[in-house]
Scaffold this motif. Structure first.
Motif, mmCIF file in Angstrom:
data_model
loop_
_atom_site.group_PDB
_atom_site.id
_atom_site.type_symbol
_atom_site.label_atom_id
_atom_site.label_comp_id
_atom_site.label_asym_id
_atom_site.label_seq_id
_atom_site.Cartn_x
_atom_site.Cartn_y
_atom_site.Cartn_z
ATOM 1 N N GLY A 70 11.704 -1.032 9.845
ATOM 2 C CA GLY A 70 11.577 -0.061 8.763
ATOM 3 C C GLY A 70 11.182 -0.694 7.447
ATOM 4 O O GLY A 70 10.473 -0.088 6.639
ATOM 5 N N ASN A 71 11.612 -1.936 7.221
ATOM 6 C CA ASN A 71 11.271 -2.606 5.976
ATOM 7 C C ASN A 71 9.771 -2.879 5.858
ATOM 8 O O ASN A 71 9.253 -3.033 4.747
ATOM 9 N N SER A 72 9.065 -2.943 6.971
ATOM 10 C CA SER A 72 7.613 -3.113 6.893
ATOM 11 C C SER A 72 6.972 -1.872 6.263
ATOM 12 O O SER A 72 5.984 -1.980 5.528
ATOM 13 N N PHE A 73 7.538 -0.685 6.523
ATOM 14 C CA PHE A 73 7.032 0.539 5.884
ATOM 15 C C PHE A 73 7.286 0.514 4.383
ATOM 16 O O PHE A 73 6.463 0.972 3.593
ATOM 17 N N LEU A 74 8.446 -0.027 3.984
ATOM 18 C CA LEU A 74 8.739 -0.137 2.559
ATOM 19 C C LEU A 74 7.767 -1.108 1.890
ATOM 20 O O LEU A 74 7.275 -0.847 0.794
ATOM 21 N N GLY A 75 7.484 -2.246 2.561
ATOM 22 C CA GLY A 75 6.498 -3.187 2.032
ATOM 23 C C GLY A 75 5.131 -2.536 1.900
ATOM 24 O O GLY A 75 4.419 -2.755 0.909
ATOM 25 N N PHE A 76 4.769 -1.739 2.893
ATOM 26 C CA PHE A 76 3.504 -1.000 2.876
ATOM 27 C C PHE A 76 3.444 -0.082 1.659
ATOM 28 O O PHE A 76 2.478 -0.090 0.883
ATOM 29 N N ALA A 77 4.482 0.715 1.464
ATOM 30 C CA ALA A 77 4.490 1.699 0.379
ATOM 31 C C ALA A 77 4.447 1.024 -0.988
ATOM 32 O O ALA A 77 3.691 1.447 -1.879
ATOM 33 N N LEU A 78 5.229 -0.018 -1.176
ATOM 34 C CA LEU A 78 5.304 -0.664 -2.488
ATOM 35 C C LEU A 78 4.008 -1.382 -2.837
ATOM 36 O O LEU A 78 3.524 -1.291 -3.975
ATOM 37 N N SER A 79 3.422 -2.111 -1.882
ATOM 38 C CA SER A 79 2.171 -2.816 -2.184
ATOM 39 C C SER A 79 1.036 -1.824 -2.438
ATOM 40 O O SER A 79 0.189 -2.046 -3.304
ATOM 41 N N LEU A 80 1.038 -0.712 -1.719
ATOM 42 C CA LEU A 80 0.032 0.327 -1.936
ATOM 43 C C LEU A 80 0.142 0.894 -3.347
ATOM 44 O O LEU A 80 -0.861 1.063 -4.049
ATOM 45 N N LEU A 81 1.375 1.164 -3.792
ATOM 46 C CA LEU A 81 1.576 1.751 -5.108
ATOM 47 C C LEU A 81 1.224 0.772 -6.225
ATOM 48 O O LEU A 81 0.649 1.157 -7.241
ATOM 49 N N VAL A 82 1.549 -0.504 -6.049
ATOM 50 C CA VAL A 82 1.309 -1.501 -7.097
ATOM 51 C C VAL A 82 -0.172 -1.871 -7.180
ATOM 52 O O VAL A 82 -0.742 -1.972 -8.275
ATOM 53 N N ILE A 83 -0.811 -2.054 -6.029
ATOM 54 C CA ILE A 83 -2.188 -2.546 -6.018
ATOM 55 C C ILE A 83 -3.191 -1.465 -6.392
ATOM 56 O O ILE A 83 -4.195 -1.745 -7.067
ATOM 57 N N SER A 84 -2.934 -0.214 -6.001
ATOM 58 C CA SER A 84 -3.935 0.853 -6.181
ATOM 59 C C SER A 84 -4.473 0.963 -7.605
ATOM 60 O O SER A 84 -5.698 0.954 -7.800
ATOM 61 N N PRO A 85 -3.617 1.055 -8.635
ATOM 62 C CA PRO A 85 -4.190 1.212 -9.976
ATOM 63 C C PRO A 85 -4.865 -0.046 -10.502
ATOM 64 O O PRO A 85 -5.662 0.027 -11.440
ATOM 65 N N LEU A 86 -4.562 -1.190 -9.898
ATOM 66 C CA LEU A 86 -5.092 -2.467 -10.378
ATOM 67 C C LEU A 86 -6.248 -2.976 -9.522
ATOM 68 O O LEU A 86 -6.675 -4.121 -9.683
ATOM 69 N N LEU A 87 -6.758 -2.112 -8.634
ATOM 70 C CA LEU A 87 -7.749 -2.565 -7.665
ATOM 71 C C LEU A 87 -8.991 -3.145 -8.341
ATOM 72 O O LEU A 87 -9.469 -4.224 -7.962
ATOM 73 N N ASP A 88 -9.525 -2.471 -9.335
ATOM 74 C CA ASP A 88 -10.733 -2.973 -9.988
ATOM 75 C C ASP A 88 -10.451 -4.174 -10.885
ATOM 76 O O ASP A 88 -11.366 -4.933 -11.212
ATOM 77 N N ILE A 89 -9.204 -4.338 -11.314
ATOM 78 C CA ILE A 89 -8.835 -5.530 -12.079
ATOM 79 C C ILE A 89 -8.771 -6.744 -11.163
ATOM 80 O O ILE A 89 -9.323 -7.814 -11.465
ATOM 81 N N PHE A 90 -8.104 -6.576 -10.027
ATOM 82 C CA PHE A 90 -8.052 -7.663 -9.045
ATOM 83 C C PHE A 90 -9.405 -7.869 -8.371
ATOM 84 O O PHE A 90 -9.800 -8.998 -8.087
ATOM 85 N N GLY A 91 -10.077 -6.747 -8.089
ATOM 86 C CA GLY A 91 -11.297 -6.763 -7.300
ATOM 87 C C GLY A 91 -10.968 -6.498 -5.842
ATOM 88 O O GLY A 91 -10.028 -7.075 -5.274
#
Length: 429
Positions: free
Chosen positions: A58-79
């Protein structure tokens, strides 16, 4: 091509391979979980081994959700390129941590590293979803629903390959769980090396010249946006949560390995998602989603009544036809209506779907546990049951109850999608 700066075809297939790897990782972790539990937890913590392996998964789903939420708005900054390379690294490091966990001293250290490996695999999945969906909508702005469904056809393809490989490794080749888990890294390395050779496009919001702050503010400026994360929570509850539960429930109620039903359903979804573009043009995205809720509800209800492999296959076929378009079409629908939100708005919708699995799956388990105790006549009576027809009847009843409750979700979605569809048709008319 776009000004000969990037290879659209190559980038799309990198996205496909990344999602395939995420699905393969999910399927293999699920397929290997029983063997990992037996090897690492059963002897050390026999009373809690089931709960502990379930929590690790179940913790893999939590990792999935958190990384998705953090990375999404910063996608063009990170590339997008760096994010996809990060996903590749996670699908290499995560399995490595799981493989190294038995070498640790003490069950606490073993379980900590095992869980960390699961979480890192979840980070890779989240980074994949955070990047490939906005990249695909940027590559194909005029065919979002069709292309996102083709892209996400490779999720069930990864489930099929992972499920069949799990059966092959354990039942035919008699290999250990370590060989199966190590296999995750192979496509992870391949798409990582391929990514290094390509130049990736900017997302739609950046191409439109939307400033970063405006992109972040877009979902809050348009209150109607929040309908889509709410709907996505329900659609994921109708698709992915039962998909994670089908192996446990059907194995007990039908008398056949539930993983085979999941492989069959995934094969149907792989084929059907290639037709989403044509169907969307005929019905619209909301119309397509509304129509799909009917077989989804019927299939889940009939799964609750299935008592033979044949009836399970018939019910699973209906369910597969119902849910096959839901996740990618929801992403496309939000991307089409809120392009200025870019990867941030897509990420919020995907996050809602991920959290649905994280929260709803344990609730299905609670319904199951409550039903089996009620059918047996209480905890003492249930604990007194011996393996045999009577226990099988009790567990089969519990499986039926869990599927019947979740079948209510697509019924609710029928009215929600229908209302949005009619409202938009009136506005256009």
């Amino acid at each position: 091509m776009e000004g000969d700066t990037h290879n659209r075809r190559a980038i799309f297939w990198i996205c496909v391979l990344a999602l395939f790897t995420a699905a393969l990782s999910f399927s293999i972790r699920t397929g290997a979980s029983g063997a990992i539990k037996a090897a690492l937890l059963d002897s050390a913590v026999p009373l809690h081994s089931g709960e502990m392996i379930a929590a690790a998964l179940g913790n893999s789903f939590l990792g999935f959700a958190l990384s998705l939420l953090v990375i999404s708005p910063l996608l063009d900054i990170f590339g997008a390129k760096r994010v996809i390379l990060f996903a590749s690294a996670c699908f290499i490091v995560g399995p490595l941590l799981i493989l190294l966990s038995p070498r640790m001293d003490g069950i606490d250290a073993i379980y900590r590293l095992l869980t960390m490996g699961m979480v890192v695999c979840g980070f890779g999945w989240g980074a994949t979803e955070a990047s490939i969906n906005p990249v695909t909508t940027a590559l194909y702005p005029d065919d979002k629903t069709g292309r996102l469904n083709i892209l996400h056809a490779w999720w069930p393809a990864g489930i099929v390959v992972g499920g069949l490989t799990s059966i092959l490794f354990f039942e035919q080749l008699h290999l250990g769980w370590q060989a199966l888990v190590a296999l995750i890294a192979v496509p992870g390395i391949i798409f990582g090396l391929w990514t290094m050779t390509q130049t990736f496009p900017k997302t739609e919001s950046t191409a439109l010249g939307v400033p970063f702050r405006d992109m972040l503010a877009e979902p809050f400026k348009r209150p109607t946006f929040w309908i889509f994360p709410a709907i996505m929570f329900l659609t994921a509850s109708a698709e992915l949560a039962p998909g994670s539960w089908v192996d446990i429930a059907l194995t007990q109620s039908v008398g056949m390995p539930g993983i085979l039903v999941l492989v069959y359903v995934s094969a149907i979804m792989f084929v059907m998602r290639h037709f989403a573009g044509a169907l969307e043009h005929r019905f619209s995205d909301m119309g397509l989603l509304c129509v799909c809720t009917i077989p989804a509800a019927a299939g889940l209800y009939l799964l609750s009544l299935a008592s033979t492999p044949f009836t399970a296959i018939v019910a699973a076929t209906l369910w597969a036809f119902g849910v096959c378009f839901m996740w990618p079409t929801m992403l496309a629908a939000s991307a089409r209506r809120f392009p200025r939100g870019g990867p941030w708005s897509i990420g919020i919708v995907g996050f809602a779907g991920a959290m649905a699995i994280y929260f709803v799956l344990p609730e299905i388990g609670k319904i199951y546990d409550k039903a089996k105790l009620a059918k047996a006549g209480g905890q003492t009576a249930f604990e007194a049951l011996q393996p045999g027809p009577e226990l099988q009847q009790v567990l089969g009843f519990a499986a039926q109850q869990s599927f019947q409750v979740i079948a209510l979700v697509p019924i609710a979605l029928f009215f929600i999608f229908g209302a949005v569809w009619l409202a938009e048709r009136r506005r256009k008319g």
